[in-house]
Design an enzyme around this catalytic site. Structure first.
Site, PDB file in Angstrom:
ATOM      1  N   HIS A  54       0.852  -1.188   0.000  1.00  0.00           N
ATOM      2  CA  HIS A  54       0.000   0.000   0.000  1.00  0.00           C
ATOM      3  C   HIS A  54       0.891   1.243   0.000  1.00  0.00           C
ATOM      4  O   HIS A  54       2.037   1.197   0.459  1.00  0.00           O
ATOM      5  CB  HIS A  54      -0.900   0.022   1.232  1.00  0.00           C
ATOM      6  CG  HIS A  54      -1.994  -0.990   1.189  1.00  0.00           C
ATOM      7  ND1 HIS A  54      -3.075  -0.932   2.043  1.00  0.00           N
ATOM      8  CD2 HIS A  54      -2.187  -2.088   0.420  1.00  0.00           C
ATOM      9  CE1 HIS A  54      -3.886  -1.942   1.793  1.00  0.00           C
ATOM     10  NE2 HIS A  54      -3.359  -2.658   0.812  1.00  0.00           N
ATOM     11  N   GLU A  56       0.934   3.869   1.841  1.00  0.00           N
ATOM     12  CA  GLU A  56       1.444   4.268   3.159  1.00  0.00           C
ATOM     13  C   GLU A  56       2.614   3.398   3.603  1.00  0.00           C
ATOM     14  O   GLU A  56       3.600   3.897   4.159  1.00  0.00           O
ATOM     15  CB  GLU A  56       0.347   4.162   4.234  1.00  0.00           C
ATOM     16  CG  GLU A  56      -0.890   4.980   3.956  1.00  0.00           C
ATOM     17  CD  GLU A  56      -2.012   4.181   3.303  1.00  0.00           C
ATOM     18  OE1 GLU A  56      -3.161   4.330   3.754  1.00  0.00           O
ATOM     19  OE2 GLU A  56      -1.746   3.421   2.352  1.00  0.00           O
ATOM     20  N   CYS A  87      -2.254  -0.445   7.492  1.00  0.00           N
ATOM     21  CA  CYS A  87      -1.502   0.805   7.399  1.00  0.00           C
ATOM     22  C   CYS A  87      -1.597   1.606   8.702  1.00  0.00           C
ATOM     23  O   CYS A  87      -0.608   2.189   9.139  1.00  0.00           O
ATOM     24  CB  CYS A  87      -1.988   1.614   6.211  1.00  0.00           C
ATOM     25  SG  CYS A  87      -1.600   0.819   4.633  1.00  0.00           S
TER      26      CYS A  87
END
Length: 155
Positions: A54, A56, A87
């Site tokens: 992801h 992040e 995250c």
């Protein structure tokens, strides 16, 4: 005059656009320290075949490398979509003090929608959260991406 949060969110949106162009879910993130971007990333789950890739997560790794420390104290994370549980957990572990996000995620958001991990006093770190910054622009990217995916699926 543009506010500082909007200024840096524009860079996160640029990352989300890059994700869109790479056929990834269009989420982008930047991490800022002392008014300078030290990390910029977008979702790369498809490219890397990695469910943890992801925006992040990648940005946190980049920022830790840039700072030479896994503790991201003094940093602000800008992300175009409300962070998920994975995250949000990484944000807590990295001690990110401020998280600014654009669109809310009613199906997977862990920063207010389904859970509020970043402000849970039972955890070892609590972050300041600024929701909804340029949320319409961020949400429109996601809406368009999934609209196109549905259209392709019908052909």
């Amino acid at each position: 005059m543009e506010l500082p949060h909007q200024h840096f969110m524009r860079y996160a949106i640029e990352q989300a656009v890059a994700a869109f162009e790479a056929d990834e879910v269009p989420v982008g993130a930047v991490i800022v320290l002392e008014e300078k971007i030290i990390a910029a990333a977008y979702n790369q789950c498809e490219q890397l075949r990695d469910p943890t890739a992801h925006a992040e997560m990648i940005a946190i790794t980049q920022a830790a490398e840039s700072m030479g420390d896994w503790r991201l104290e003094g940093c602000t994370l800008y992300v175009t979509l409300e962070p998920c549980t994975m995250c949000a957990g990484a944000i807590v572990q990295a001690r990110v003090p401020v998280v600014v996000y654009g669109a809310t995620d009613p199906k997977g958001g862990a920063v207010g929608s389904l859970f509020n991990l970043l402000q849970d006093s039972r955890l070892n770190h609590v972050a300041q959260v600024v929701p909804g910054v340029m949320g319409l622009e961020c949400g429109n990217l996601l809406t368009e991406f999934f609209r196109q995916k549905r259209e392709l699926g019908k052909k």
